[in-house]
Scaffold this motif. Sequence first.
Motif, PDB file in Angstrom:
ATOM      1  N   ARG A  11      -1.525   4.335   5.250  1.00 52.71           N
ATOM      2  CA  ARG A  11      -1.971   4.546   3.876  1.00 52.71           C
ATOM      3  C   ARG A  11      -2.144   3.210   3.154  1.00 52.71           C
ATOM      4  O   ARG A  11      -3.085   3.028   2.376  1.00 52.71           O
ATOM      5  N   TYR A  12      -1.259   2.287   3.432  1.00 49.02           N
ATOM      6  CA  TYR A  12      -1.342   0.983   2.783  1.00 49.02           C
ATOM      7  C   TYR A  12      -2.583   0.224   3.230  1.00 49.02           C
ATOM      8  O   TYR A  12      -3.267  -0.414   2.413  1.00 49.02           O
ATOM      9  N   ASN A  39      -5.399   1.666   1.429  1.00 52.63           N
ATOM     10  CA  ASN A  39      -5.368   1.400  -0.009  1.00 52.63           C
ATOM     11  C   ASN A  39      -4.151   0.539  -0.331  1.00 52.63           C
ATOM     12  O   ASN A  39      -3.045   1.069  -0.514  1.00 52.63           O
ATOM     13  N   ASP A  74      -1.540   1.648  -2.976  1.00 51.21           N
ATOM     14  CA  ASP A  74      -0.814   2.914  -2.837  1.00 51.21           C
ATOM     15  C   ASP A  74       0.680   2.652  -3.062  1.00 51.21           C
ATOM     16  O   ASP A  74       1.376   2.123  -2.190  1.00 51.21           O
TER      17      ASP A  74
END
Length: 464
Positions: A286-287, A290, A293
Amino acid sequence: MKTPLLLGLAACAAVLAAPAFAQTVKVDPALHNEALELLKKGISFRTVVPGDQVKPYAEYLKSVLVKAGYRPEEVKIEAVAGSSILVARYPGTDPSKKPIVVIDHMDVVEARAADWTRDPFTPVVENGYVFGRGAVDDKFDVSIVVTVLAKLRREGWKPGRDVILALSGDEETQQQTARKFAGDLKNAELVLNGDGGGGQLSEEGKPLGYGIQAAEKTYADFQIIVTNPGGHSSRPGKTNAIYQLAHDLERLEAYRFPVMTSEITMAGFKATAPVVPGPVGEALRRYVANPKDQAAIGALSADPDFVGQLRTTCVATMIEGGHATNALPQKVAANINCRIFPGVSSEAVRATIAQVIADPQARIERQNDGAIDAGASPLRPDVLAAVTKAVHARYPGLPVVPQMSAGATDSMFFRALGVPAYGVGAVFMKGSDDFAHGLNERVPLASIDGALFQWESVLKDLAK
């Protein structure tokens, strides 16, 4: 200071165990024995600083190079800052080309024989390992590089540019020797450092990946110092230096420096994100998708393998104060150890600490830690290609990952002068075998042949 491989590859062992990467490199047994003898002899020099064995060790290494064909004047030993440096020049054929500098360090951290199973300065070969202080950090790569440079000189290799070997003598303490030769060699094309990067093996002995160290966090120690007049302990008042410092430390504990990214950290995250298992792997993916995040940042910040890759970190490591059990303290101090993201100045961090603790009565002083502010090195395609080629000859298809180390090495002095530096250490080892700076330090014999091949291959490709 030998720094470990990037962010949690050991945690990926189960995922990366298949396919297994088989080492394909073969080395002349005589060369293997030459490197092993050099390593064993090196361990026997107690190159702790302060001490008097760095120069004799340097003289021994010089004798090896001279025997291989170096002219005595091409290998210089110089006393610097209570220790010594060795600088050996392998002349190239084109004086218009800038030299390549290979750096490493001869000194080791202290080791007391009473604490070890074996005498730390008596090399022991046992159960597939070489035991002794410095076996990993970092007389292994010193021995490999010297063996390779001696072999190339005997064989009459003609590099296009000079290859300069520069060995420091106080990397584990004040690092003044590397500061000296970095200034002398600031015209270098690039620096290759054996005291950074390297390969990770799973606990089953299967290779997981190789890290090229292209950046390191700045090391800085600050003291927060609180003073007041003190007095008799039977007459406590509203001010108490211990309580005051405790509140300062509470505010610092709660603070988080801003999240930062770089070409190197993002390249490392992207390379490992697909294979890191569990909730941490999900947060990493996820990082990468984005970097803003906040939930992913929170999860990664809670993981010791990743927190140092995200931001500057400062943590209290020592505290001292008071002068009597029955007196109010007149002076209390805490050491704050900071590992600063490349590109951020240590003075800016000191100012941030002052702002966070918001205590006008406290002094914040930089300590004499020997470090220097330095940025990251660019991910040069020629360096990446040369190292990847050599690593893949050892283990075809193995992931080669750029890394930023949280520890400090002598590379920072070159990076601060604008000379790109890369940690390309050649040891492959298990996490459970890493006892650098600890008891019963050891290095696997199985790393020797591949390391000899890797250093020779990288030097030949980059010194054209």
